[in-house]
Design a protein around this motif. Sequence first.
Motif, PDB file in Angstrom:
ATOM      1  N   ASP A 218       0.874  -1.191   0.000  1.00  0.00           N
ATOM      2  CA  ASP A 218       0.000   0.000   0.000  1.00  0.00           C
ATOM      3  C   ASP A 218       0.899   1.225   0.000  1.00  0.00           C
ATOM      4  OD1 ASP A 218      -1.887   1.974   0.351  1.00  0.00           O
ATOM      5  OD2 ASP A 218      -2.100   1.599   2.513  1.00  0.00           O
ATOM      6  N   PHE A 219       1.255   1.705  -1.180  1.00  0.00           N
ATOM      7  CA  PHE A 219       2.255   2.780  -1.278  1.00  0.00           C
ATOM      8  C   PHE A 219       1.620   4.158  -1.188  1.00  0.00           C
ATOM      9  CE2 PHE A 219       6.126   4.601  -3.587  1.00  0.00           C
ATOM     10  CZ  PHE A 219       7.015   4.218  -2.594  1.00  0.00           C
ATOM     11  N   GLY A 221      -0.903   4.789   0.724  1.00  0.00           N
ATOM     12  CA  GLY A 221      -1.331   4.982   2.105  1.00  0.00           C
ATOM     13  C   GLY A 221      -2.833   5.098   2.318  1.00  0.00           C
ATOM     14  N   SER A 230      -4.576   1.608  -8.316  1.00  0.00           N
ATOM     15  CA  SER A 230      -3.603   2.569  -7.765  1.00  0.00           C
ATOM     16  C   SER A 230      -2.218   2.385  -8.396  1.00  0.00           C
ATOM     17  CB  SER A 230      -3.488   2.402  -6.252  1.00  0.00           C
ATOM     18  OG  SER A 230      -2.322   3.062  -5.781  1.00  0.00           O
ATOM     19  N   ASP A 233       0.631   1.973  -5.868  1.00  0.00           N
ATOM     20  CA  ASP A 233       0.671   0.602  -5.342  1.00  0.00           C
ATOM     21  C   ASP A 233       1.239  -0.368  -6.392  1.00  0.00           C
ATOM     22  OD1 ASP A 233      -0.602   1.837  -3.229  1.00  0.00           O
ATOM     23  OD2 ASP A 233      -2.310   0.449  -3.144  1.00  0.00           O
TER      24      ASP A 233
HETATM   25 CA    CA Z   1      -3.176   1.803  -1.602  1.00  0.00          CA
END
Ligand code: CA
Length: 418
Positions: A218-219, A221, A230, A233
């Motif tokens: 989960d980049f 956040g 995403s 992600d």
């Molecule tokens: Ca994410």
Amino acid sequence: MSREIDPAKRESLSVARVVLTSLLFFLPACVAFGASDPTPKASPSRGFAEFVASLRPMAEALGVSRKTFDRAFAGVAFDPRVVAETKRQAEFTVPIWDYIAAAASPDRIARGRAKVAAVAPWLDRASRTYGVDPGVLVGVWGLETDYGAAGGTFDVVRSLASLAFVRYRDTFFRDELLAALVVLNAGAVAPRALVGSWAGATGQTQFMPSNVVSFAVDFDGDGRRDLWKSLPDVFASTANFLASSGWKAGLPWGFAIALPKGFVLADADSARPAPFAAFAARGVARADGRPFPAEGEARLFLPAGLRGPAFLVTANFDVIKTYNASTAYALAVALLGDAVVNSAPVPDSWPRTDGALSAAQVRALQTGLKAMGYDPGAIDGMIGDALRAAVRKYQEKNGLTPDGYADVALLNRIASGR
Ligand code: CA
């Protein structure tokens, strides 16, 4: 993507790719209705429902809720199409220059630049966080799903359940199905939105579900590991996978080179890595004129022999192959990424007029080499590293230039037992 083989994620995109796919994934197709049910051919539906029900305790042991399980399989029936996919035979081979031309076409390079421009800070951040070349991330993204445009249309739960039901590759797909349920249980994607290749690879860079579980990040956040929508992600997860597969930070995958006139080629040049400095000392230079890295080592890679483009490739080139074991795939990823991110030209000096050997001719070559005591790998009609190595050994032993490239002349020579 799996460390051993990903039998699928390839049904999309170009014709070249479709063909390559079937070439790559020709696993010993131990496809049999069978191990658990003697007569499902007549009526797979009842057996299939029983099979699905049998998974419930295993899913619960992995923390999958009853609700997730029921929603995942609601209305899901056996899909004979995916079983047919496992039996697809390759009928012809694509020359590497045609594969590269389709995979790293000017159109795809231009679209890649536009796509990357919109998300460059995230790409850069993912690249720096995991120490993985941004070009390779973009190359994987472009080849796997055409930058997210072609992620596959198969229902992942249905595909995996069908492959697991017929016990294709033993319990591999059952385990991937259980991983897919774990992914669904996390809630980042809804069951019918979990789509992908016929063998269950999913998301913008086509992860098998077990790899989503192990490597997705989960980049951005937002609390979800989202490989479908995403891009932060997607980039970070792909970088995390490659870093976990052994990517060495600061080392390029390789680059195109120019060999000096009179360069004397030895089999060892392609078989074993040597320091960049050793190649420099023999007059080898980068095609783009830039200096070699100060340290590190590489080996020669001549995909179409000495008359085609020449490359030095490092251990990171082999890491790209954890995504897909094909050398042509790895080169296409590398060249597409460099073209998009670094504006590097795609080498095009291929010996096109040669034509390429057909699958039957490659098989004849493999058979001939094997009869002479060489090890060309499986007799499968495909050109891979084992065949190139066997050809180089034959060439070296017979006083020919050991460039590993088999043309018709070489085939004729070997077929006549010389
Ligand atoms: Ca994410």
